[in-house]
Design a protein around this motif. Structure first.
Motif, mmCIF file in Angstrom:
data_model
loop_
_atom_site.group_PDB
_atom_site.id
_atom_site.type_symbol
_atom_site.label_atom_id
_atom_site.label_comp_id
_atom_site.label_asym_id
_atom_site.label_seq_id
_atom_site.Cartn_x
_atom_site.Cartn_y
_atom_site.Cartn_z
ATOM 1 N N GLU A 1 0.919 -1.068 0.028
ATOM 2 C CA GLU A 1 0.001 -0.055 -0.146
ATOM 3 C C GLU A 1 1.134 1.099 0.140
ATOM 4 O O GLU A 1 1.577 1.475 1.002
ATOM 5 N N GLY A 2 1.086 1.849 -1.170
ATOM 6 C CA GLY A 2 2.107 2.951 -1.247
ATOM 7 C C GLY A 2 1.272 4.391 -0.899
ATOM 8 O O GLY A 2 0.394 4.355 -0.322
ATOM 9 N N GLY A 3 2.224 5.640 -1.241
ATOM 10 C CA GLY A 3 1.657 6.687 -1.091
ATOM 11 C C GLY A 3 1.879 7.217 0.373
ATOM 12 O O GLY A 3 1.427 8.133 0.869
ATOM 13 N N ARG A 4 2.709 6.444 1.480
ATOM 14 C CA ARG A 4 2.943 6.850 2.631
ATOM 15 C C ARG A 4 4.496 7.271 2.642
ATOM 16 O O ARG A 4 5.413 6.433 2.222
ATOM 17 N N ALA B 1 12.172 8.111 -3.180
ATOM 18 C CA ALA B 1 10.693 8.077 -3.838
ATOM 19 C C ALA B 1 9.468 8.410 -3.175
ATOM 20 O O ALA B 1 8.680 9.290 -3.577
ATOM 21 N N ALA B 2 9.357 7.795 -1.980
ATOM 22 C CA ALA B 2 8.260 7.777 -0.995
ATOM 23 C C ALA B 2 8.070 8.996 -0.542
ATOM 24 O O ALA B 2 7.251 9.371 0.141
ATOM 25 N N HIS C 1 0.598 5.241 -9.531
ATOM 26 C CA HIS C 1 -0.708 4.547 -9.152
ATOM 27 C C HIS C 1 -0.348 3.051 -9.016
ATOM 28 O O HIS C 1 0.240 2.454 -9.613
ATOM 29 N N GLY C 2 -1.189 2.557 -7.990
ATOM 30 C CA GLY C 2 -0.901 1.053 -7.753
ATOM 31 C C GLY C 2 -1.235 0.271 -9.032
ATOM 32 O O GLY C 2 -2.095 0.738 -9.855
ATOM 33 N N GLU D 1 0.246 5.917 -5.439
ATOM 34 C CA GLU D 1 -1.132 6.056 -4.778
ATOM 35 C C GLU D 1 -1.781 4.557 -4.699
ATOM 36 O O GLU D 1 -1.918 4.161 -5.872
ATOM 37 N N GLY D 2 -2.223 3.898 -3.474
ATOM 38 C CA GLY D 2 -3.059 2.797 -4.019
ATOM 39 C C GLY D 2 -2.075 1.774 -3.516
ATOM 40 O O GLY D 2 -1.262 1.804 -3.273
#
Ligand code: UD1
Length: 419
Positions: free
Chosen positions: A7-10, A246-247, A364-365, A387-388
């Motif tokens: 789960e990305g975007g963190r 990156a994150a 996006h995921g 994201e996602g």
């Protein structure tokens, strides 16, 4: 088949203790055959390539067992000269055993190795160098038999057409047991070559000049066992730094080999990350957006930018402000990860050896399949920034080189599960 669900975007935040180097540990494990006694190797990463090397050692009559990250290898009974094709296919580094078996037993029967598909990966330089050391080499349908007529190689001078890492290692492994002096000009200068030579010196071998372009080896009749610690993995280090870059976030990389990582760090710094490196620790802070790298990022033999870090940096730059350009000069086909990054929203165009990466606002995921070891790591990097939710399949490629990647990423606060 296992997968990674991310789960990305963190933002990431935390510490990682860097694993030992795969590309050092593998040739050093092969080199342990030469000493005919017990070697204790600390810092062996728990990855599938290391277990493949241990199966090869055991199949040759050595005894290799693990106590955590320490390999205890006794090669007293390693009289075997043949590696079955199934074991050879498990990884590219199986070819490193050719020089070591030849040095130890005067004869070696192997076959074409496996490993990541990065375009044609011939072994012509390895074979012609072994011929120069006095071996007769016959090739028949992918099977290779090398024989030293007098049982030992003969020291010689040679100049490699390209500073191949694997060929340099194979020559060293055969030459340390040869009669007389061997000089390798245009040798590979990678830090892992120095680590292999450091191990061999600890076993009593005479090797000088590693880290430079000319390596001089005086052959010895016998070597002895030793205790040795494998260097940290500069590519795993580059991977985890790329993930945090990156994150966004901050991390401390512990047990880092700062000097050896310099060619990567100087490029990463141009993305606007702030970095502080001292006494085996690299602290990285990445703000909200990365900047594209203005100069072309050309992969080159060490001390150039490492080809093994190309994919993970590309994943980070996929979400940077501006356009970055990569030029892959070491391998012919090392952009297989780009389709997966494009599926995650990246804008990348490859033209021959160049890749043009136009940074997008947000990835996006997506569900993607790892194509190779470093390409798979690039997908994890992109997924953490995206994201996602992403699902990465075919992670056996990633497990070849990263020790429990999900634990390392979770240590940075990343949301990742192996299912
Ligand atoms: C090693 C590393 C790998 C890294 C690469 C380059 C290990 C286990 N693997 O691979 O992670 O990406 O160095 O830093 O240490 N070549 C020939 N003929 C030969 C040998 C090589 O044409 O006989 C070519 C290859 O196809 C490739 C280039 O030379 O295009 C570089 O290969 P090399 O340096 O040998 O890489 P490896 O030892 O395979």
């Amino acid at each position: 088949m296992q997968k990674l669900v991310i789960e990305g975007g963190r933002r990431l935040c935390g510490e990682i203790e860097l694993q030992g180097s795969k590309n050092s540990a593998l040739p050093i494990m092969a080199a342990s055959l030469l000493c005919g006694e017990e070697c204790v190797l600390h810092g062996c990463p728990a990855i599938t390539d290391i277990y493949s090397a241990s199966r090869i050692l055991n199949c040759l009559g050595a005894q290799c067992r693990f106590l955590g990250n320490t390999a205890v290898i006794n090669s007293a009974g390693a009289e075997g000269t043949e590696i079955p094709a199934a074991l050879m296919r498990e990884m590219r580094s199986s070819i490193m055993f050719m020089g070591a078996i030849l040095g130890r037993n005067g004869c070696a029967a192997v076959s074409i190795p496996g490993g990541c598909e990065l375009g044609p990966r011939p072994i012509d330089m390895h074979l012609s160098a072994l011929r120069k050391l006095g071996a007769s080499v016959t090739e028949d349908g992918g099977n290779i038999v090398c024989r030293l007529p007098s049982g030992r190689g003969k020291g010689t001078r040679m100049t490699l057409p390209f500073p191949s890492v694997g060929a340099t290692e194979n020559i060293i492994l055969c030459a340390v047991m040869a009669e007389g002096e061997t000089v390798i000009n245009n040798a590979a200068r990678e830090p892992e070559i120095c680590d292999l030579c450091g191990f061999l010196r600890a076993c009593g071998a005479s090797v000088e000049g590693d880290g430079g372009s000319s390596i001089v080896i005086s052959g010895k009749k016998r070597l002895h066992g030793c205790e040795y610690t494998v260097m940290p993995d500069r590519i795993a280090g580059a991977t985890y730094l790329s993930m945090t870059a990156a994150a966004g976030g901050e991390m401390i990389l512990k047990n880092a080999c700062i000097r050896e990582m310099e060619p990567f760090l100087t490029v990463l710094e141009q993305t606007g990350c702030s970095m502080y490196a001292s006494e085996g620790r690299i602290c990285l802070h990445s703000g909200s957006r990365l900047r594209a790298v203005r100069d072309r990022i050309r992969t080159m033999p060490h001390p150039g930018f490492p080809t093994d870090a190309q994919a993970v940096l590309m994943a980070a730059l996929a979400g940077a402000d501006g356009t970055s350009v990569f030029e892959e000069t070491v391998f012919e086909c090392r952009y297989r990860h780009t389709d997966a990054l494009i599926k995650m929203g990246a804008e990348i165009e490859t033209v021959g050896r160049a890749a043009v990466v136009r940074g997008v606002k947000k990835l996006h995921g997506a569900e993607v399949a790892a194509t190779d070891l470093r390409g798979g790591a690039a997908m994890v990097t992109a997924a953490l920034a995206a994201e996602g939710i992403s699902v990465i399949t075919d992670i056996m490629h990633i497990d070849r080189g990263y020790e429990r990647i999900e634990d390392a990423v979770a240590g940075l606060g990343g949301r990742i599960r192996r299912v």
